[in-house]
Design a protein around this motif. Sequence first.
Motif, PDB file in Angstrom:
ATOM      1  N   GLU A 190       0.828  -1.208   0.000  1.00 49.43           N
ATOM      2  CA  GLU A 190       0.000   0.000   0.000  1.00 49.43           C
ATOM      3  C   GLU A 190       0.863   1.259   0.000  1.00 49.43           C
ATOM      4  O   GLU A 190       0.496   2.278  -0.590  1.00 49.43           O
ATOM      5  CB  GLU A 190      -0.916  -0.003   1.228  1.00 49.43           C
ATOM      6  N   ALA A 191       2.037   1.183   0.636  1.00 46.45           N
ATOM      7  CA  ALA A 191       2.910   2.358   0.734  1.00 46.45           C
ATOM      8  C   ALA A 191       3.915   2.437  -0.404  1.00 46.45           C
ATOM      9  O   ALA A 191       4.369   3.525  -0.753  1.00 46.45           O
ATOM     10  CB  ALA A 191       3.656   2.346   2.072  1.00 46.45           C
ATOM     11  N   PRO A 318      11.451   3.020  10.405  1.00 47.30           N
ATOM     12  CA  PRO A 318      12.790   2.412  10.383  1.00 47.30           C
ATOM     13  C   PRO A 318      13.585   2.823   9.149  1.00 47.30           C
ATOM     14  O   PRO A 318      13.023   3.254   8.144  1.00 47.30           O
ATOM     15  CB  PRO A 318      12.486   0.904  10.356  1.00 47.30           C
ATOM     16  N   TYR A 319      14.900   2.669   9.239  1.00 49.70           N
ATOM     17  CA  TYR A 319      15.810   2.987   8.142  1.00 49.70           C
ATOM     18  C   TYR A 319      16.783   1.834   7.932  1.00 49.70           C
ATOM     19  O   TYR A 319      17.075   1.076   8.854  1.00 49.70           O
ATOM     20  CB  TYR A 319      16.618   4.254   8.446  1.00 49.70           C
ATOM     21  N   ALA A 320      17.293   1.725   6.709  1.00 46.91           N
ATOM     22  CA  ALA A 320      18.331   0.744   6.376  1.00 46.91           C
ATOM     23  C   ALA A 320      19.582   1.478   5.910  1.00 46.91           C
ATOM     24  O   ALA A 320      19.511   2.610   5.427  1.00 46.91           O
ATOM     25  CB  ALA A 320      17.837  -0.203   5.288  1.00 46.91           C
ATOM     26  N   SER A 321      20.717   0.823   6.056  1.00 49.66           N
ATOM     27  CA  SER A 321      22.003   1.391   5.639  1.00 49.66           C
ATOM     28  C   SER A 321      22.492   0.714   4.367  1.00 49.66           C
ATOM     29  O   SER A 321      22.316  -0.495   4.195  1.00 49.66           O
ATOM     30  CB  SER A 321      23.048   1.220   6.740  1.00 49.66           C
ATOM     31  N   THR A 322      23.103   1.489   3.488  1.00 44.71           N
ATOM     32  CA  THR A 322      23.631   0.947   2.232  1.00 44.71           C
ATOM     33  C   THR A 322      25.005   1.549   1.955  1.00 44.71           C
ATOM     34  O   THR A 322      25.424   2.510   2.606  1.00 44.71           O
ATOM     35  CB  THR A 322      22.705   1.268   1.041  1.00 44.71           C
ATOM     36  N   ALA A 323      25.673   0.984   0.990  1.00 49.54           N
ATOM     37  CA  ALA A 323      26.950   1.523   0.524  1.00 49.54           C
ATOM     38  C   ALA A 323      26.994   1.437  -0.993  1.00 49.54           C
ATOM     39  O   ALA A 323      26.553   0.444  -1.586  1.00 49.54           O
ATOM     40  CB  ALA A 323      28.121   0.746   1.120  1.00 49.54           C
ATOM     41  N   LEU A 429       5.103  -2.625   6.726  1.00 46.42           N
ATOM     42  CA  LEU A 429       3.663  -2.764   6.943  1.00 46.42           C
ATOM     43  C   LEU A 429       3.176  -1.770   7.996  1.00 46.42           C
ATOM     44  O   LEU A 429       3.800  -1.594   9.038  1.00 46.42           O
ATOM     45  CB  LEU A 429       3.345  -4.195   7.376  1.00 46.42           C
ATOM     46  N   GLY A 430       2.069  -1.138   7.697  1.00 45.59           N
ATOM     47  CA  GLY A 430       1.511  -0.135   8.589  1.00 45.59           C
ATOM     48  C   GLY A 430       2.037   1.259   8.343  1.00 45.59           C
ATOM     49  O   GLY A 430       1.697   2.195   9.082  1.00 45.59           O
ATOM     50  N   HIS A 431       2.835   1.439   7.281  1.00 44.71           N
ATOM     51  CA  HIS A 431       3.420   2.763   7.019  1.00 44.71           C
ATOM     52  C   HIS A 431       2.345   3.830   6.811  1.00 44.71           C
ATOM     53  O   HIS A 431       2.479   4.957   7.308  1.00 44.71           O
ATOM     54  CB  HIS A 431       4.325   2.706   5.783  1.00 44.71           C
ATOM     55  N   LEU A 450       6.444  18.887   7.443  1.00 49.16           N
ATOM     56  CA  LEU A 450       7.413  17.797   7.336  1.00 49.16           C
ATOM     57  C   LEU A 450       7.428  17.291   5.903  1.00 49.16           C
ATOM     58  O   LEU A 450       6.372  17.124   5.289  1.00 49.16           O
ATOM     59  CB  LEU A 450       7.050  16.647   8.275  1.00 49.16           C
ATOM     60  N   ALA A 451       8.609  17.057   5.367  1.00 51.69           N
ATOM     61  CA  ALA A 451       8.711  16.562   3.992  1.00 51.69           C
ATOM     62  C   ALA A 451       9.983  15.735   3.862  1.00 51.69           C
ATOM     63  O   ALA A 451      10.924  15.877   4.640  1.00 51.69           O
ATOM     64  CB  ALA A 451       8.735  17.727   3.000  1.00 51.69           C
ATOM     65  N   GLY A 452       9.984  14.860   2.857  1.00 53.14           N
ATOM     66  CA  GLY A 452      11.194  14.076   2.612  1.00 53.14           C
ATOM     67  C   GLY A 452      10.905  12.646   2.213  1.00 53.14           C
ATOM     68  O   GLY A 452       9.754  12.226   2.069  1.00 53.14           O
ATOM     69  N   ALA A 453      11.971  11.886   2.064  1.00 52.90           N
ATOM     70  CA  ALA A 453      11.881  10.524   1.534  1.00 52.90           C
ATOM     71  C   ALA A 453      11.159   9.559   2.460  1.00 52.90           C
ATOM     72  O   ALA A 453      10.728   8.494   2.017  1.00 52.90           O
ATOM     73  CB  ALA A 453      13.292   9.996   1.250  1.00 52.90           C
ATOM     74  N   ALA A 454      11.007   9.901   3.720  1.00 53.70           N
ATOM     75  CA  ALA A 454      10.423   8.960   4.680  1.00 53.70           C
ATOM     76  C   ALA A 454       8.911   8.872   4.606  1.00 53.70           C
ATOM     77  O   ALA A 454       8.316   8.002   5.246  1.00 53.70           O
ATOM     78  CB  ALA A 454      10.825   9.354   6.103  1.00 53.70           C
ATOM     79  N   PHE A 455       8.271   9.742   3.807  1.00 53.61           N
ATOM     80  CA  PHE A 455       6.823   9.845   3.888  1.00 53.61           C
ATOM     81  C   PHE A 455       6.067   9.301   2.681  1.00 53.61           C
ATOM     82  O   PHE A 455       5.308   8.338   2.805  1.00 53.61           O
ATOM     83  CB  PHE A 455       6.432  11.301   4.129  1.00 53.61           C
TER      84      PHE A 455
END
Length: 488
Positions: A190-191, A318-323, A429-431, A450-455
Amino acid sequence: MHSPSWHVVIIGGGITGLSAAYAVMKEAEGADTAVQCTILEQDSRYGGKILTHSVNQLLIEGGPDSFLTTKPAALELCRALGLEHRLLSTNARHNRTFAFCRGKLRELPQGLLAFRPQRVDSLVTSGLLSIAGMLRMGAERFWPRPSPIPEDESLSAFFSRRFGREAFTNLLEPLVAGIYAGDAEELSIEATFPRFRDLERTHGSVIKGMRAMQAKSAGSAQASDKPLSMFMSLRGGLGELIQVLVRHLQSRDVQLRSGVKVREIAASSRPPASYQIILEDGQTLRADAVVVTTPTYNSSTLLKQMSPELATALNDIPYASTATVSLAYKTEKVSSLIQGFGFVVPRRENRALLAATWSSQKWADRSKPEDTLIRAYAGGRGREAIVEKEDREIVSIVQEELTAMAGMAAAPHYVEIHRWTRGMPQYVLGHQKRLSTIEQLVKDWPGLYLAGAAFRGIGIPDCIRDGMRAGQETIQKLVGSGKVKVGS
C-alpha cells in the motif's frame, strides 16, 4: 512587491529542502508578497544523497545515478531551471538488464514491471523461471482476487499471490524490493506500489489493468511526442541539478547556511505564533513557518521537547544502511564480460551485492573509452553488516562478488566508497497508518511542515514533489492567515 512579511526556515539542504525553498519563493512571487527564506544544512555541502564526484575523467555518483521520468517532478524542475539541454537518456544500444539466479547472470525481459515483456523469448530461454513458474505468472490475468482484499499486505504476499512464488522471488523481488533496499516480507504494498493494488481492485488483474492503461496512453499520445527513457540523468551528473538549483535560490536572496546544526525547534505558544530554531551554538532564529526535511530520526530529536508524541511517531519509521562502491577498470580487461546496464540480485541468492551497474555503458561520458566505470550497491535491510566494515574489506567483498557473478577477476585501478548509514527509509507494513498519525499530530502545530523521503516516496521526483508541496502550502497558509510578520 513590499518588504518581507514572513520568515520561513527550512531545515535540511538536500533535494527536498532545496525544492521546498524553490516553491516558497515561486509561490510568494505569485502571491505578490516578499518572504525571507533561510535553509539550514549541517553538512558542508548541499544535495544530501545526491553527490557527484569527478576524478581522473570518471564521473562518479555517490548516491542515486538517475531519476524516474514516469513521475514528472524532477523532469519539470530540470526544465524550469533551464537544464533541458543537459538531460541525458540511458544508452538505448545497451538497454538490457540481468538477474543473478542459480549461479548465472540471466536476462530480464524489458517491460517486466509494465507486465508487457518486449522479448518473451528472453524470459523463456533465460532459465529464470521453470515452465510451471511461467505458466503460473501468465495465469495472473485469470487469477481470482480475494474478497475482501486485505487492507495492507507485504510485497511478498501480494506479488506471490498474484504471480506465484517463483516469479516473485526470481524476477520481481530484486526489482521492487531492491528499490527500497528492503525486505519484501516487511515492505508494504500500500505504501510502495499502491498502483498495483488499485489495478487488482479495478480490473481484477494487474496484467489486465496495466494493458488497459497502456492502450489508453497509446491512444492519447501525440505523434510528435518524443519517447523518454524510463530513467534520466544530466550530462554532468545529478550534482548539476543541485548546483543550478542552489545558484537559482541564491539569486532569489534565499539565505543558504551550510555547516549549521540545529539542536531544537521550540514554539512561542500553543498554537504557536512563531517558532524558535535553536542552533547547536546557542543562537536562535525566529520563524513564522518551519519546513523540516531531515531524516525522521533527526526530526524526532529536534521536536522532542515541543511535541513528544510527534517525535515518537517520527522515530517509529525504520531505516536501512547501504553503501555505493564505484570501481574503474581498464576496458580491455573487462569489456568482454559486461552486457547491458548491469544486474540485480534476488535476496534468496544470499549474496553481499544488491546490484551492479555498468555505468560506462548505461550513460554517455561517464569515463574515457579506455576505462570502464562500475557501481556496486550493497547493504540493505537485514544485510547492513557490510556497511560497517573497513574500506579495504568492503572492496575485497565487492571484488569477490563481481568475480563470482560476472567473471570480473581484474583489479580496479580506482575505487570510491560512499556509505549511507540509516540512509534509506523503510515503508514497512503499517506505514500508511503511521503517516496518517504523523499528519494528524502536525495539525496541532500550524506553520510546521514535514517533507522528505520517509513519507510519500523515496525517489528524487518524490522528494522534489514533497518539498514543493510543503513550500507551496507554507506560503498559501501564511498569506491566507493574515499573520503579522515576525518581530513586529
